[in-house]
Design a protein around this motif. Structure first.
Motif: not given
Length: 200
Positions: A81-87
């Motif tokens: 999820x963290x990688x999908x949301x990114x910045x």
């Protein structure tokens, strides 16, 4: 509004287990591309909470402990999820809630900015008497024929919020104007207040 000028933007919605603070049970993240929600590249996750879902929460979103018994824990999907949301920028309805819950579950995550369709609606449609998601759907009448699942599921609510954002964005000429109307003070992306130049 020139939608091609928008930065990377994800409309997000989360559902919890009903405890305080909540454990996540569902997260949805829907990209906006060229002024349209892009379901083909959306992210959606169901996760088994550490604490059981309350009966009240089940009545709201329909997810039960049995339905999530075989789903991964948050610890197993958090990096994904963290990688999908990114910045990317994010948008949510009553965005303080979604941002706060996601930030609690992803302490190292920081979006470029946070748009709030609740704040945006109050600025764009001041004549309304209510600004709940249901009230705005009733007033704006967005096309929800392609919305997945049903109301109060994260995927449906993210799709509905995306359609509302797109409809209200047409009232603004530029991204900066939208940001000024839609980003709550204190959240990422909020415009810096003008400094008082003083006497000198």
């Amino acid at each position: 509004m020139n939608f091609s000028s928008w930065p990377s933007l994800l409309v997000v919605d989360v559902e919890g287990n009903g405890t305080t603070p909540p454990d996540l049970v569902e997260v949805a993240a829907l990209p906006i591309r060229e002024g349209r929600p892009d379901k083909s590249t959306a992210g959606a996750w169901l996760t088994r909470p550490n604490r059981p879902i309350t009966s009240f929460a089940t009545k709201v979103h329909g997810l039960t402990n049995d339905m999530l018994a075989g789903k991964p824990t948050w610890e197993e999907i958090a990096n994904q999820v963290h990688d999908f949301l990114g910045t990317s920028w994010i948008c949510a309805h009553n965005a303080h809630v979604d941002y706060r819950v996601l930030k609690a579950h992803l302490p190292k995550w920081e979006p470029a900015g946070v748009l709030d369709t609740l704040r945006l609606a109050k600025a764009t449609l001041p004549e309304l008497t209510g600004y709940s998601l249901d009230a705005l759907i009733g007033h704006v009448q967005p096309d929800l024929s392609e919305a997945p699942a049903q109301r109060h599921r994260a995927t449906f609510d993210a799709f509905a919020t995306a359609q509302l954002l797109i409809a209200m964005a047409r009232h603004y000429n530029a991204w900066d104007q939208l940001v000024a109307a839609a980003v709550p003070p204190g959240l990422p992306g909020a415009p810096e207040p003008e400094k008082d130049p003083g006497l000198w």
